[in-house]
Design a protein around this motif. Structure first.
Motif, PDB file in Angstrom:
ATOM      1  N   GLY A  45       0.362  -1.625   0.071  1.00  0.00           N
ATOM      2  CA  GLY A  45      -0.078   0.406  -0.059  1.00  0.00           C
ATOM      3  C   GLY A  45       0.650   1.399   0.068  1.00  0.00           C
ATOM      4  O   GLY A  45       0.543   2.496   0.394  1.00  0.00           O
ATOM      5  N   THR A  48      -1.512   3.039  -2.874  1.00  0.00           N
ATOM      6  CA  THR A  48      -2.251   3.187  -2.271  1.00  0.00           C
ATOM      7  C   THR A  48      -2.834   4.372  -1.814  1.00  0.00           C
ATOM      8  O   THR A  48      -3.412   5.066  -1.420  1.00  0.00           O
ATOM      9  N   LEU A  71      -3.063  -5.425   3.306  1.00  0.00           N
ATOM     10  CA  LEU A  71      -3.853  -4.198   3.205  1.00  0.00           C
ATOM     11  C   LEU A  71      -5.334  -4.342   4.026  1.00  0.00           C
ATOM     12  O   LEU A  71      -5.599  -3.476   4.807  1.00  0.00           O
TER      13      LEU A  71
END
Length: 263
Positions: A45, A48, A71
């Motif tokens: 991530g 992200t 995640l």
């Protein structure tokens, strides 16, 4: 925080560890013409978290179970937006229906060109695409006619999208570090991205021409059984890398008309 994920060689994983680079990649999306983003291969991530700050809905597509578990534990707002799928095999309309969406990612090198080809197939729904590739691949996609790197991938992408090479990323910002530089590029769908010629024939002409890129089109396109009259056209004295994307479209139209007349 759950334990860090170990990169898996068979998945082509190289985890980005540089915050500045991650934010810079997230900022490559212009965010026009869509409300959803799909990140491919989010890993832990790093990219992200910057996408989640954008005024759009972020989905992630991840095949690695360890990364999915990471995640889910660390990005609670992603809980129902994680597609535990193989991007290349997954029918994206199951998630997005007919809604437009953008694609972004630090793409695994071993499937990066296949990701581009799937994007081209779904171009009606994908107005924007950006991400990190092996530098040579990004340069090839963005190459202009006349350059040695200009080829099949350049033409088939650029007939539908404007391609921009944005910046180079060194190996040391990854864990593990790859042996080559990476390049970040962006594709922006053209306003008019419908082909004025037969799409299958266009793809066939481009692929056949570049399979023997050192030959003139007169020689490399022999399998099309062109009429002597058409072969006299000056375009057939050129090699494929000398043709712009638009001229490949014109060439395809000439070949299509020729086959109609010679039937």
């Amino acid at each position: 925080m759950t334990d860090k994920v170990r990169a898996k060689k068979h998945l082509g994983q190289h985890f980005l560890k540089d915050e500045e680079v991650a934010e810079k990649i997230a900022d490559t999306l212009v965010l026009k013409g869509y409300k959803n983003i799909l990140e491919i291969g989010p890993g832990m991530g790093m990219l992200t978290k910057y996408l989640l700050k954008k005024p759009v809905t972020t989905y992630v597509c991840e095949i690695d179970r360890d990364s999915v578990a990471y995640l889910k534990a660390n990005f609670l707002q992603l809980s129902d937006k994680i597609l535990e799928k193989d991007f290349l095999k997954y029918d994206l309309t199951e998630t997005f229906k007919e809604e437009p969406f953008a694609i972004i990612g630090n793409f695994p090198y071993n499937i990066s060109t296949q990701i581009v080809f799937k994007t081209l197939e779904m171009r009606d729904q994908i107005p924007e695409f950006s991400g990190m590739f092996q530098k040579e691949v990004a340069e090839r996609i963005c190459a202009s006619h006349g350059s040695k790197t200009y080829g099949i991938l350049s033409v088939l992408t650029q007939v539908f999208y404007e391609a921009e090479y944005l910046f180079t990323v060194p190996p040391e910002v990854f864990d593990p570090a790859p042996k080559v530089n990476s390049g970040v590029m962006r594709l922006t769908r053209k306003e008019n991205y419908t082909l004025p010629c037969d799409e299958k024939l266009f793809f066939r002409v481009v692929k056949t021409a570049f399979q023997q890129r050192r030959k003139t089109l007169r020689n490399s396109l022999k399998t099309f059984n062109l009429s002597d009259n058409l072969k006299e056209d000056t375009i057939f004295g050129l090699r494929p890398e000398q043709l712009s994307v638009q001229r490949f479209v014109e060439l395809t139209i000439k070949i299509a008309n020729d086959s109609i007349q010679t039937q």
